[in-house]
Design an enzyme around this catalytic site. Structure first.
Site, short mmCIF file in Angstrom:
data_model
loop_
_atom_site.label_atom_id
_atom_site.label_comp_id
_atom_site.label_asym_id
_atom_site.label_seq_id
_atom_site.Cartn_x
_atom_site.Cartn_y
_atom_site.Cartn_z
N GLU A 200 39.33 34.18 37.92
CA GLU A 200 40.32 34.29 36.60
C GLU A 200 41.26 33.35 36.39
OE1 GLU A 200 41.05 38.34 36.06
OE2 GLU A 200 39.03 38.76 35.77
N GLU A 417 32.46 41.10 37.26
CA GLU A 417 33.35 42.23 37.11
C GLU A 417 32.88 42.61 35.94
OE1 GLU A 417 37.23 41.77 37.83
OE2 GLU A 417 37.42 40.60 39.55
#
Length: 534
Positions: A200, A417
Site C-alpha cells: 500500500e 487483502e
C-alpha cells in the site's frame, strides 16, 4: 428422455468415483465454494510483522518507525502499540495450525526490516537470529502444506534509516532497499515463490506524509497540529517516487537472483477504493470518479505499466511531482508479474470547486470531496452503523477489477487483502463478536462478485486473501478495531477463539470428505433438471 437417462448414469458414476477417491463432488449445492473458482486459485489469510509479531526488543531487533511513533505519540494510536501485538513471534506454530484448520492454501506475512538488518544497511551486518526466525516460520508453513506469500516492506522501516537521512524522503533509500531485498531473495528464495515489494504505497505516502495520522507522522502544520514537521504538498509525491524506484530496483535483483525458482513471481500491493458519483446526474461528479481512480490507482500503477505518471497528476501537481529519467522509466515499466489489490470499501465522490491553492497538499490536489452518502442521502452500503470504519460494497470489487483490466492491460491480480471490521466500544460481548454474521456475509458477497469478475468478465485474478487471520494492532485505531477470523482476547493471555467466519471458511474451502447422500441426491437432481427433455 434418453439423454437425461445417460446424464443420470454419468452423474452417478462420477459421484461414485469421486467419492471413492476421497473427494467431494466438484459441483456443490451451496451457492459458492472452493471449486467455484479456477483450478489452483489461491486462498489465504494475511498479516504483517509489526501488527502481529510483538517481541520488539527480542532476538536482536532494532526499533522501527512504528515503535518510535507509538511511544512518542501514544494518543495517536489509541494509547496502544505493537510491543507485544498478538505475540506471533512466540506463537507462530500454533497460529499456523489455525490456518491449516481453515483449509487455507497460503499465508501472507511481511518481513521486519529491523529484525533482519537492525541498522537498515546490509553493510552494517545481519541479525542471524532474525533471519532464523523467518526461516523457521517458512519451514513451519511448508511442513503444514501452506504456501508462504512474502511482503518485503509493510511500513516498518528501521528508525535508524529515518534518523540518518529521512528514509523514503531521500533517494538513498533505493540502494538500501535494493540490498535488503537482494538479501531476502538469497536467504529465503529457495522456499518462497510469491513475493511483493511494498504494501500500500498510497496509504504509506498519504497517511504518513500528507495527513500525518500514521507513522512517520509528517505533514504541514496547518493540516494536522500534531505533526512536528513536514510538507503535505511535496513529501507524499517524493516518498512515492523513491518507493517506486526502490520497487523497480528490488525487482531487478529478483530477476537475476539464482536462488529464485523459475516459477516464482513478484509484484506490489495497491489499495484502491472504488468510487461512485455523488450526483449520478452530474457530469463533473462522473469526471471526479475517474480522477479519484487516477490518484488512487494510476499514481502507482501507471509507472509500472506505462513508465510514467498519469497526465492528470502531472498537470495538477506540476513541479511538486518528481519526474523519471528515461532509464528509470524503462526500469519501472513491466517491473511486476502480478499486482496485489487490497480492496475493502467504496466512497461517493464529488468535484470540489473550493480548493485553497495557497495551501497545496496531495489530498486537495485531487479536487475531490469524499463522501459517505450520495446526494439523496443513501449510504454506499446498507450497513449504516456509525461505528464502522469501512462500508461493505461488494459490487465495487468487480467494478474495480474490470477498470484495471480495461485500463491497464488485464494484469494478473491477487486480492491480497479483503476484510470486515468490528469496532469494539465495550458494549459488545465476546460471544456476540464470535457470532460474526456480518463478516461471513461480507466475505460471501465479495467472493460472489469476484467469481463473476473472473468467470463472466475475464478478469485475471489468481488468489484471494482475507484480512486477517487474527484480530491485531490496527495502526491508529490500536486494538479497538477487530478484523480477525479469530478473536484475540487481549485481557486473558491473548488466547485465540475461532469466530464463526473461521468456521465458514473451513467449510467453504473444504477439499475432501465423502459427500453426504442428501448432497449427492441434490447434485444429481440439479443436473437432471438442467438437461432438456428429449
Amino acid at each position: 428422455m434418453a439423454i437425461k437417462l445417460i446424464a443420470l448414469v454419468i452423474t452417478i458414476c462420477v459421484a461414485s468415483w469421486d467419492s471413492a477417491q476421497g473427494r467431494s463432488l466438484r459441483f456443490s449445492t451451496t451457492p459458492l465454494n472452493r471449486y467455484s473458482f479456477p483450478p489452483h486459485f489461491d486462498f489465504g489469510v494475511a498479516s504483517s510483522a509489526y501488527q502481529y509479531e510483538g517481541a520488539v526488543e527480542e532476538g536482536g531487533r532494532s526499533p522501527s518507525i512504528w515503535d518510535n511513533f507509538t511511544h512518542a505519540f501514544p494518543e495517536r494510536t489509541n494509547m496502544d502499540n505493537g510491543d507485544v501485538a498478538v505475540d506471533f513471534y512466540h506463537r507462530y506454530k500454533d497460529d499456523i495450525k489455525l490456518i491449516k484448520e481453515m483449509n487455507m492454501d497460503s499465508f501472507r506475512f511481511s518481513l521486519s526490516w529491523s529484525r533482519i538488518l537492525p541498522s537498515g544497511k546490509l553493510s552494517d551486518g545481519v541479525n542471524k537470529e532474525g533471519v532464523q526466525f523467518y526461516k523457521n516460520l517458512i519451514d513451519e508453513l511448508i511442513k503444514n502444506g501452506i504456501k508462504p506469500f512474502v511482503t518485503i516492506y509493510h511500513w516498518d522501516i528501521p528508525q535508524a534509516l529515518d534518523d540518518e537521512y529521512g528514509s523514503f524522503l531521500s533517494p538513498r533509500i533505493i540502494d538500501d532497499f535494493r540490498n535488503f531485498a537482494r538479501f531476502c531473495f538469497q536467504e529465503f528464495g529457495d522456499k518462497v515463490s510469491m513475493w511483493t515489494t511494498f504494501n500500500e504505497p498510497y496509504v504509506y505516502s498519504v497517511s504518513g506524509y500528507d495527513a500525518g495520522n500514521k507513522a512517520i507522522g509528517r505533514c504541514s502544520k496547518w493540516v494536522n497540529s500534531l505533526c512536528i514537521a513536514g510538507d503535505s504538498g511535496t513529501e507524499p509525491y517524493l516518498v512515492s517516487h523513491n518507493l517506486l524506484l526502490a520497487h523497480a530496483a528490488a525487482v531487478e535483483e529478483f530477476r537475476k537472483c539464482d536462488k529464485i525458482s523459475q516459477d516464482a513471481k513478484i509484484g506490489i500491493v495497491l489499495s484502491p477504493y472504488w468510487f461512485e458519483p455523488y450526483d449520478i446526474d452530474s457530469e463533473s461528479d462522473k469526471e471526479a470518479v475517474e480522477r479519484a481512480l487516477v490518484f488512487n490507482i494510476g499514481w502507482h500503477l501507471s509507472p509500472l505499466v506505462f513508465g510514467d505518471y498519469p497526465e492528470t497528476i502531472k498537470t495538477t501537481a506540476g513541479n511538486r511531482l518528481p519526474s523519471f529519467t528515461k532509464e528509470q522509466s524503462m526500469m519501472l515499466q513491466n517491473s511486476f508479474d502480478f499486482i496485489g489489490i487490497n480492496y475493502y470499501t467504496a466512497r461517493f465522490v464529488a468535484h470540489d470547486l473550493h480548493v485553497d491553492l495557497s495551501r497545496p497538499r496531495f489530498t486537495t490536489d485531487q479536487h475531490l470531496q469524499y463522501k459517505l452518502t450520495n446526494r439523496s442521502g443513501d449510504h454506499i452500503s446498507s450497513e449504516s452503523d456509525g461505528t464502522k470504519i469501512l462500508w461493505s460494497y461488494p459490487e465495487g470489487l468487480r467494478k474495480l477489477l474490470n477498470y484495471i483490466k480495461n485500463k491497464y492491460n488485464n494484469p494478473t491480480i491477487y486480492i491480497t487483502e479483503n476484510g470486515f471490521d468490528d469496532y469494539e466500544n465495550g458494549s459488545v460481548t465476546r460471544e456476540e463478536i464470535i457470532e460474526d454474521t456480518k463478516r461471513i456475509e461480507y466475505h460471501q458477497n465479495h467472493l460472489q462478485q469476484l467469481q463473476k469478475a473472473i468467470t463472466e468478465d475475464g478478469c485475471n485474478v489468481k488468489g484471494y486473501f482475507t484480512w486477517s487471520l487474527l484480530d491485531n494492532f490496527e495502526w491508529e485505531h490500536g486494538y479497538a478495531v477487530r478484523f480477525g477470523l479469530y478473536y484475540v482476547d487481549y485481557k486473558n493471555g491473548l488466547s485465540r477463539h475461532a469466530k464463526n467466519s473461521a468456521k465458514w471458511f473451513k467449510h467453504f474451502l473444504q477439499r475432501s470428505g465423502k459427500p453426504m447422500p442428501l448432497d449427492l441426491f441434490k447434485s444429481v437432481k440439479n443436473w437432471w433438471s438442467a438437461i432438456p427433455m428429449i
